[in-house]
Design an enzyme around this catalytic site. Sequence first.
Site, PDB file in Angstrom:
ATOM      1  CE  LYS A  38      -8.732 -62.644 -21.517  1.00 34.51           C
ATOM      2  NZ  LYS A  38      -9.945 -63.432 -21.766  1.00 34.51           N
ATOM      3  CB  SER A  48      -5.784 -59.202 -15.095  1.00 36.37           C
ATOM      4  OG  SER A  48      -6.712 -60.108 -14.578  1.00 36.37           O
ATOM      5  CB  ALA A  81     -12.422 -56.934 -11.722  1.00 37.05           C
ATOM      6  CG  HIS A 133     -15.747 -63.359 -17.006  1.00 37.69           C
ATOM      7  ND1 HIS A 133     -15.138 -62.504 -17.876  1.00 37.69           N
ATOM      8  CD2 HIS A 133     -14.743 -64.054 -16.397  1.00 37.69           C
ATOM      9  CE1 HIS A 133     -13.836 -62.671 -17.829  1.00 37.69           C
ATOM     10  NE2 HIS A 133     -13.567 -63.598 -16.931  1.00 37.69           N
TER      11      HIS A 133
END
Length: 274
Positions: A53, A55, A106, A149
């Site tokens: 996983k 970004s 982000a 999150h």
Amino acid sequence: MKIVYSPCPNDTFIFHALVHGLVPGAPKFDVTYADIDITNKLAVEANGPDIMKISYAALPWISSDYTLLPCGGALGRGCGPLVLTNGSEGSISGKKVAVPSERSTAYLLFRLWAAQNVPGGVGEIIVMPFHEIMPAVRDGLVDAGLVIHEARFTYQNYGLTMLTDLGNWWEEDTNLPIPLGAIIARRSLDLEKVADWIRQSVEYAWANPDVSRDYIMCHAQELSPEVAQAHIDLYVNEFSAHLGDDGYAAVFALLSRAAKEGLVPEMDLEKLRY
């Protein structure tokens, strides 16, 4: 087979069945739990894990050994990163800002937003693990923090103020979901088979939500069961089973805008479809 993902509830919910032998035909997995900043760096290494996983924002830097999978990731609406202050900062122009990774979605959203909304730009950017950001803002070690999150549900507990919701900004500007976390896999694998395993793991989790609860809470970093469930409800959705046209459009929009601003290298976005 080696797999790396975060200990966050959405990831442990999605991958529980896969790594616990509940998906027929799937191999045994050697699991490593790592913060997104770590996995974004692993993605550029040729000898990294088989599946991980990262970004979506880190895709332009991934090794040629990897490609994007169309499932298992995190996209959605109403789930964007927040910019927080301790209430004393009305503007972050020239201010010190903590971020979870310089190659995170982000951070890209933050940079794109700041280019339009922060006259003169922000000041120093400090990368720190996301769970340290809110205490740093609260204690005045930084002027503002970019959080992701479960911070969406808990920042009030630190006495912090939301300066902006980058997800709302993105959705109003593009009418697309927010592309947050991507799942990548080695090109040498049978990608259709790997994607099918992950999709089955997602579907198992939806059909049997109680089975993974102990596993999720074991890794939930002291979150309450209610906050962990809210996290899952927000980040595990139809895009977790398949990106679809809107999902790919969101990824392409993010990376093409960022490349135009010089924030990421340009890449052939169609190569993200295998």
